[in-house]
Structure formats: C-alpha cells, structure tokens
Scaffold this motif. Structure first.
Motif, mmCIF file in Angstrom:
data_model
loop_
_atom_site.group_PDB
_atom_site.id
_atom_site.type_symbol
_atom_site.label_atom_id
_atom_site.label_comp_id
_atom_site.label_asym_id
_atom_site.label_seq_id
_atom_site.Cartn_x
_atom_site.Cartn_y
_atom_site.Cartn_z
ATOM 1 N N GLN A 60 58.479 36.882 25.779
ATOM 2 C CA GLN A 60 58.507 38.263 25.959
ATOM 3 C C GLN A 60 58.958 39.276 24.845
ATOM 4 O O GLN A 60 58.690 40.483 25.100
ATOM 5 C CB GLN A 60 59.494 38.618 27.060
ATOM 6 C CG GLN A 60 59.193 37.984 28.446
ATOM 7 C CD GLN A 60 59.371 36.508 28.426
ATOM 8 O OE1 GLN A 60 59.617 35.969 27.702
ATOM 9 N NE2 GLN A 60 59.372 35.831 29.934
ATOM 10 N N TYR A 61 58.950 38.936 23.703
ATOM 11 C CA TYR A 61 59.257 39.774 22.760
ATOM 12 C C TYR A 61 58.201 40.071 21.707
ATOM 13 O O TYR A 61 58.686 40.818 20.360
ATOM 14 C CB TYR A 61 60.541 38.994 21.702
ATOM 15 C CG TYR A 61 61.875 38.674 22.581
ATOM 16 C CD1 TYR A 61 62.340 39.812 23.219
ATOM 17 C CD2 TYR A 61 62.174 37.538 22.966
ATOM 18 C CE1 TYR A 61 63.390 39.627 24.328
ATOM 19 C CE2 TYR A 61 63.173 37.438 23.846
ATOM 20 C CZ TYR A 61 63.766 38.214 24.324
ATOM 21 O OH TYR A 61 65.040 37.886 25.210
ATOM 22 N N HIS A 112 56.152 42.538 21.465
ATOM 23 C CA HIS A 112 55.873 43.973 21.066
ATOM 24 C C HIS A 112 57.234 44.204 20.248
ATOM 25 O O HIS A 112 57.019 44.998 19.252
ATOM 26 C CB HIS A 112 55.754 44.909 22.230
ATOM 27 C CG HIS A 112 54.574 44.526 23.117
ATOM 28 N ND1 HIS A 112 53.221 44.402 22.523
ATOM 29 C CD2 HIS A 112 54.333 44.232 24.318
ATOM 30 C CE1 HIS A 112 52.492 44.040 23.330
ATOM 31 N NE2 HIS A 112 52.877 44.122 24.495
ATOM 32 N N HIS A 147 66.174 34.652 25.692
ATOM 33 C CA HIS A 147 66.088 34.171 27.037
ATOM 34 C C HIS A 147 67.100 33.443 27.212
ATOM 35 O O HIS A 147 67.207 32.344 26.621
ATOM 36 C CB HIS A 147 64.544 33.907 26.954
ATOM 37 C CG HIS A 147 63.926 33.634 28.539
ATOM 38 N ND1 HIS A 147 64.712 33.276 29.492
ATOM 39 C CD2 HIS A 147 62.913 34.210 28.925
ATOM 40 C CE1 HIS A 147 63.866 33.235 30.548
ATOM 41 N NE2 HIS A 147 62.750 33.780 30.322
ATOM 42 N N TYR A 192 67.870 37.850 27.891
ATOM 43 C CA TYR A 192 66.782 38.136 29.283
ATOM 44 C C TYR A 192 66.991 37.285 30.512
ATOM 45 O O TYR A 192 66.956 36.121 30.376
ATOM 46 C CB TYR A 192 65.471 37.938 28.385
ATOM 47 C CG TYR A 192 64.233 38.206 29.224
ATOM 48 C CD1 TYR A 192 63.566 39.211 28.868
ATOM 49 C CD2 TYR A 192 63.578 37.597 30.333
ATOM 50 C CE1 TYR A 192 62.483 39.698 29.614
ATOM 51 C CE2 TYR A 192 62.903 37.487 31.214
ATOM 52 C CZ TYR A 192 61.804 38.911 30.428
ATOM 53 O OH TYR A 192 60.748 39.419 31.318
ATOM 54 N N PRO A 200 62.876 42.466 33.736
ATOM 55 C CA PRO A 200 61.592 43.695 33.653
ATOM 56 C C PRO A 200 61.292 44.397 34.962
ATOM 57 O O PRO A 200 60.577 45.402 34.649
ATOM 58 C CB PRO A 200 60.435 42.454 33.349
ATOM 59 C CG PRO A 200 60.967 40.971 33.946
ATOM 60 C CD PRO A 200 62.210 41.033 33.590
ATOM 61 N N HIS A 205 60.909 46.669 31.305
ATOM 62 C CA HIS A 205 59.572 45.821 31.177
ATOM 63 C C HIS A 205 59.071 45.670 29.640
ATOM 64 O O HIS A 205 59.479 46.545 29.061
ATOM 65 C CB HIS A 205 58.622 46.431 31.911
ATOM 66 C CG HIS A 205 57.614 45.312 32.325
ATOM 67 N ND1 HIS A 205 56.274 45.259 31.512
ATOM 68 C CD2 HIS A 205 57.201 44.637 33.365
ATOM 69 C CE1 HIS A 205 55.633 44.244 31.905
ATOM 70 N NE2 HIS A 205 56.363 43.698 33.124
ATOM 71 N N GLU A 206 58.610 44.485 29.489
ATOM 72 C CA GLU A 206 58.046 44.514 28.177
ATOM 73 C C GLU A 206 56.937 45.304 28.001
ATOM 74 O O GLU A 206 56.799 45.573 26.364
ATOM 75 C CB GLU A 206 57.471 43.076 27.886
ATOM 76 C CG GLU A 206 58.447 41.971 28.236
ATOM 77 C CD GLU A 206 58.636 41.516 29.647
ATOM 78 O OE1 GLU A 206 57.666 41.224 30.242
ATOM 79 O OE2 GLU A 206 59.811 41.603 29.992
ATOM 80 N N TRP A 257 52.263 39.377 33.919
ATOM 81 C CA TRP A 257 51.796 40.533 32.611
ATOM 82 C C TRP A 257 50.296 41.025 33.129
ATOM 83 O O TRP A 257 49.978 41.853 33.169
ATOM 84 C CB TRP A 257 51.647 40.048 31.331
ATOM 85 C CG TRP A 257 53.109 39.708 30.729
ATOM 86 C CD1 TRP A 257 54.396 40.157 31.211
ATOM 87 C CD2 TRP A 257 53.480 38.831 29.761
ATOM 88 N NE1 TRP A 257 55.341 39.683 30.376
ATOM 89 C CE2 TRP A 257 54.987 38.846 29.400
ATOM 90 C CE3 TRP A 257 52.939 38.058 28.803
ATOM 91 C CZ2 TRP A 257 55.537 38.265 28.491
ATOM 92 C CZ3 TRP A 257 53.371 37.318 27.925
ATOM 93 C CH2 TRP A 257 54.735 37.436 27.672
ATOM 94 N N THR A 270 58.233 51.956 27.563
ATOM 95 C CA THR A 270 59.189 50.794 27.450
ATOM 96 C C THR A 270 59.908 50.311 26.269
ATOM 97 O O THR A 270 60.835 49.833 25.963
ATOM 98 C CB THR A 270 58.290 49.286 28.064
ATOM 99 O OG1 THR A 270 57.355 49.007 27.126
ATOM 100 C CG2 THR A 270 57.810 49.611 29.549
ATOM 101 N N HIS A 285 63.696 49.918 25.316
ATOM 102 C CA HIS A 285 64.327 48.842 24.734
ATOM 103 C C HIS A 285 65.032 49.293 23.370
ATOM 104 O O HIS A 285 66.147 48.607 23.207
ATOM 105 C CB HIS A 285 62.919 47.726 24.603
ATOM 106 C CG HIS A 285 63.595 46.385 24.461
ATOM 107 N ND1 HIS A 285 62.545 45.286 24.966
ATOM 108 C CD2 HIS A 285 64.464 45.864 24.407
ATOM 109 C CE1 HIS A 285 63.333 44.136 24.965
ATOM 110 N NE2 HIS A 285 64.477 44.273 24.817
#
Length: 415
Positions: free
Chosen positions: A13-14, A16, A95, A116, A164, A184-185, A316, A392, A396
């Motif tokens: 999920q990381y 970005h 996570h 997470y 998320p 959310h991611e 996603w 997002t 974050h």
C-alpha cells in the motif's frame, strides 16, 4: 528525514508515499520486506527471511498468530542490524496484519510507529457467513476471536493507525478507532483516466475499442470473495442477450481471501466445467494478471465494468475503474456503497442476483450514450475524494508530520 517502512509484499500500500518521500532531497527511505524483484528509485531495500513457518502441531486457532510472531521477530532482527549500522528512523510505518510491526518499538522505543490496520474480523456483519457457499462452522467463532489477537497486539505496539475506508475503520472497537485515521492510498487520476481512443488487441488478434460492447471484470484472483462465481453463472444469460458482447476477465487462479476449493482446483476451472457450452470461449477472454498499462487499457475500453465483493476490503481496482470513467455495476455491499451511489455515479445490484446483473448490463447497452453522465460522475467521485496528489497524499504526509513532531493527529485543525 529517515523513513523506515515494512510490508512483506514490497511496496504494498506504500508505493505512492515512498515514491514521493524518496524523491525529496535529504530523505533516506529504507523498506523492509520479503525478497522481491520490484524496485523504486531512491528506496533502499532490507530483506527479511522468516526463520520458519507455523508448526502443524500448533493449535489451529493460533497458527496465524505463531506465524505473525515469527515475522515480527524476523523484522526485529533486521531492525537491530540497521540500528547497529547507525540507522535511526524518524518514523516507522508498516502493515500490522502479518505481525511485522509488533517488535519495531523494542528497537527504537522513542520513534513513532504508524501502523496500517486493514481489517478487524467479525463473526457477523462482515465477510464470514455472508455467502451460503462458504458455510460458518462451529470453530469460526473462537477462530475469529483469536485471529484478532494480531490486531490487538499490533495496536498496542503502534502510536497511531491508518485504514483506507470508513467502513473498515468502523469495524474496529471504539478504543481503537480513536487512534486510527481514515486515509486511502489514493489513485493517480492523471494516469488513471478515460481515453476515447483506447484500443486493446487480444492474443486472438481481435481488437476492441470503447465503441464495442465490452464487459469487464477485474480481481487479483478469481474467487468467491470477489463474486467470481456469481459473475460466471450470470454469463450464459448475458452472452445470450448480448450476442455482440465480449467479456474481458482479469485475474489469477490463486486464492487471496477465504478458502481454496475442496478439491484444490481453481474456481475458474470449477466454473468452466460447471457451465460448459454456456460460456462462448470466442467471446469470454481470460487475460490472467496483466502489466499495469494493459490493465488500464482494459478499463478504458470497458462498456460495463462489474465489481462484486463480500463485505470485505475494498479493491484498488474498483476506484481505478471509476477514475478511468467506467460504468461500474457494483454489488450492494457496505464497502461498495460507501463510494458508489445507485444511478448517481454507477449502478448497484444485489451480490447474489445474477439475473439482475444481466438486466443492469442490458440497461447500459440500451442507453444511447451508455450512461455517460454516470461515468463522468464516477470519475468526479474518484478525483474529488481519492485523488493521490490533491487529497490522499497530502493527508498522509500531514499525518506523518504530526507523528514526527509529537503532535496528536486527532487534534489537527484544518488549514
């Protein structure tokens, strides 16, 4: 700043956030994970190898917990090595689900840990017992209660949590929700966008464009949790009604969630054998797992995109389909209904009602512009609420900055 991430499936999920942080001058980003050929420029990799798996003699309620402890200890040893080499993170992010974050604070007690939190398990009101095909057993109650031990220990170890969606947040107990932010991611809507000129050439040589009747279905793996069985059983009727339609099915034959089939066969093989000649193999195309660019092209040529899911983690691909301007026909299950409003930015259908699904697909094709207004609103929903760069990612980064600075994220006032 020094950033330390952990996720067994790099980058998880990381993707970005680590891309952004690694691109900033002066940052050092270290990522602990299993071995993987993937790479991100500027991100240092630290591989952990679990020293064993859970033993078959361990009570079946706690085999997952045993494996989580093994993973947690393996990450702990990597953290100790990094510390011995002189590395000290300003924040740790990982996570919680596999136990990887359990012991990181035992190496750096004063460093904030953002974990997470993906899913808190319930015997009722979520995935378990939702589908009669997956019957609840007498062991499920104690098993699920014990399964949440990882959630509980991971929460105790973390300074703050992130999840998320609002529904996933709502599954956690009150005392946990007070320290979990909903972020959310995100979707990079500058990349995931409609393209009226898109075209897709299939292995057979057939070329499809947005002008063709194209029904799409996407899941990481083709399995009941994502309604694959419902979709497949509806297909014979759909194909009969739409003699010009082609169906593109994206996904692998493994099982990401739930149980493998009783005889070990893939759900695709089971359903193809069950449906036989009802599935026209010249018009139903199984594409497997695709490169990201090809997958986006599938979405861009889609006339009707089917997304079904148990009350579980939202995919996603669902939000990416909306960002790509798909006409999404989604299951009327809680995670979908958080985002999709029937006849406002897509269509909803009962998860189990294959006939209603066929009706919705007919309705789309019979509409002169294939419900372009709903497509436009779907993209607007993705851009306004889930865009990576404007929504997002800033949220974050603000959460991370709060934790590094020692501020309570719950007390943040909008700027």
């Amino acid at each position: 700043m020094n950033y330390l991430f952990v996720h067994q499936n790099f980058p998880g999920q990381y993707q970005h956030i680590v891309q952004h942080l690694a691109a900033q001058p002066g940052n050092r980003v270290v990522f602990i994970s299993h071995e993987s050929p993937a790479s991100i420029p500027g991100v240092e990799r630290a591989v952990y190898q679990p020293f064993r798996t859970a033993k078959s003699t361990t009570h079946h309620y706690i085999q997952e917990l045993e494996l989580a402890v093994v993973y947690g200890q393996s990450v702990y040893e990597v953290c100790r090595r990094l510390k011995a080499e002189g590395f000290r993170p300003d924040i740790m992010i990982g996570h919680n689900g596999w136990g990887e974050t359990l012991y990181m604070k035992d190496v750096w007690p004063d460093v904030p840990l953002l974990a997470y939190f993906e899913f808190f398990y319930h015997l009722r009101g979520a995935d378990i017992g939702f589908d009669p095909m997956m019957a609840v057993t007498e062991n499920d109650g104690p098993r699920v209660r014990t399964k949440n031990v990882i959630n509980t220990l991971g929460f105790e170890a973390a300074d703050w949590g992130q999840t998320p969606t609002g529904w996933q947040w709502s599954l956690y107990p009150d005392y946990m929700r007070s320290r979990i932010s909903v972020i959310h991611e995100g979707v990079d809507t500058t990349i995931v966008r409609p393209d009226a000129d898109a075209w897709l050439r299939l292995p057979s040589g057939l070329t499809l464009t947005p002008k063709d009747e194209v029904i799409t279905y996407v899941a990481r793996n083709l399995e009941p949790y994502r309604g694959f069985h419902v979709f497949m059983r509806a297909l014979p009727g759909i194909l009969k009604r739409r003699p010009k339609a082609h169906v593109l099915i994206v996904g692998g034959d493994e099982v990401s969630y739930g149980q493998v089939s009783p005889d070990g066969r893939s759900y695709r093989d089971i359903l193809m054998a069950e449906l036989g000649s009802g599935i026209d193999r010249n018009r139903v195309h199984f594409l497997g797992k695709l490169p990201y660019g090809t997958y986006l092209t599938v979405l861009r040529v889609s006339s009707a995109h089917v997304y079904l899911t148990y009350p579980f983690v939202l995919s996603w691909s669902f939000l990416e389909a909306m960002a790509a301007g798909c006409l999404v026909i989604g299951s009327a299950t809680i995670p979908v209904e958080e985002v999709l409003r029937d006849r406002q930015n897509g269509l909803l259908v009962d998860f189990f009602d294959g006939a209603a699904l066929a009706d919705r697909i007919d309705e789309v094709f019979e509409h002169p512009d294939r419900m372009q207004t709903l497509r436009d609103r779907a993209r607007r929903t993705a851009v306004e609420n889930y865009d990576l760069r404007t929504v997002t990612l800033p949220r974050h980064l603000a959460l991370i900055d709060d934790l590094i600075a020692g501020r309570n994220p719950a007390e943040r006032t909008p700027k």
